[in-house]
Design an enzyme around this catalytic site. Structure first.
Site, PDB file in Angstrom:
ATOM      1  CG  ASP A 169     -88.840  12.259  -7.528  1.00 53.81           C
ATOM      2  OD1 ASP A 169     -90.085  12.240  -7.401  1.00 53.81           O
ATOM      3  OD2 ASP A 169     -88.115  13.227  -7.658  1.00 53.81           O
TER       4      ASP A 169
HETATM    5  N1  URA Z   1     -87.538  15.311  -3.167  1.00 57.07           N
HETATM    6  C1  URA Z   1     -87.334  15.290  -4.718  1.00 57.07           C
HETATM    7  O1  URA Z   1     -86.949  16.113  -5.589  1.00 57.07           O
HETATM    8  N2  URA Z   1     -87.605  13.709  -5.125  1.00 57.07           N
HETATM    9  C2  URA Z   1     -87.735  12.855  -4.018  1.00 57.07           C
HETATM   10  O2  URA Z   1     -88.055  11.477  -4.467  1.00 57.07           O
HETATM   11  C3  URA Z   1     -88.099  13.199  -2.873  1.00 57.07           C
HETATM   12  C4  URA Z   1     -87.629  14.443  -2.452  1.00 57.07           C
END
Ligand code: URA
Length: 246
Positions: A102
């Protein structure tokens, strides 16, 4: 390509060190010692040896990035800076992030032009382990840990409409740093799948909240602690071998 670039790609040393090593007669091309590092070689047909060991040329590129917060894991974005923008000096065609983090997640991201490896690491059938450092809003109870480790409902459904619980995961703690500098609890969570926002949704499912997320490992690949957010390096020969890259 230039010999010093070829040797640099094999992590022999810095440009300056490589110049010195070559000057000292440690490198040969097709069995003939060379003393200048700025000569051009054909990486596909010349046999390059260093300290008597033949170095094979990999046609693909493999980079480990410590992804910084604020950058998207995409090759193109109209508004946001992408992880590929970080690599613009490398001028590597076909470079892709292996999976997504993310925008507000930091940590290990592999980037490569080797589509077969990306497919292999991301295949849902392969269940490649991913470990995250997770800073959370409040401490987990023993029941929360049990639920998260056994499988939790994050709202996904199977094809038949039944609840698709997460696969078993593992929670552990960083010795000596079970709280961050703001006093928030820190856990290590290892999952074997890669569903959308999975870690955040898992913690949400037990009434918690992720305040900061950092990926520390993916399969055999561990984030190099020397890399600050935004920094990257090529994978070492050992790291490539561990990932079964020929
Ligand atoms: N899980 C998440 O919620 N975000 C990420 O970036 C990776 C794994």
């Amino acid at each position: 390509m230039r010999l010093d670039k070829f040797l640099g790609d094999h992590n022999i040393g810095t440009r300056k060190q490589i110049k010195e090593y070559v000057k000292n007669g440690r490198c040969s091309v097709n069995g003939n010692p060379v003393l200048k590092a700025d000569i051009h070689i054909d990486e596909n047909s010349d046999e390059i040896s260093f300290d008597g060991k033949v170095l094979s040329y990999s046609k693909n590129h493999y980079y480990m990035l410590n992804k910084p917060v604020g950058v998207v894991s995409a090759t193109f974005d109209k508004k946001q800076k992408t992880v590929i923008d970080i690599f613009k000096d490398e001028n590597v065609k076909g470079l892709n992030p292996c999976g997504r983090l993310d925008i507000d997640t930091e940590g290990l991201l592999l980037l490569t032009d080797d589509g077969e490896l990306i497919h292999r690491l991301l295949s849902p059938k392969k269940h490649v382990d991913k470990t995250y450092e997770v800073h959370i809003s409040h401490e987990l109870s023993d029941d929360d840990i049990k639920l998260l480790e056994e499988g939790v409902d994050i709202g996904d459904k199977n094809d038949d409409g039944s609840k698709k619980l997460t696969l078993p995961s593992k929670i552990s703690f960083k010795e000596g740093s079970e709280r961050d500098e703001n006093g928030n609890p820190v856990i290590l969570l290892t999952i074997h799948e890669g569903r959308f926002h999975q870690v955040k949704r898992m913690l949400e499912a037990v009434g918690n909240e992720v305040l900061f997320l950092k990926r520390l490992s993916m399969g055999s690949l561990l984030l190099d602690p020397e890399l600050n957010p935004g920094e990257y390096r090529e994978l070492t020969t050992e790291e490539k071998r561990a990932l079964n890259i020929k």
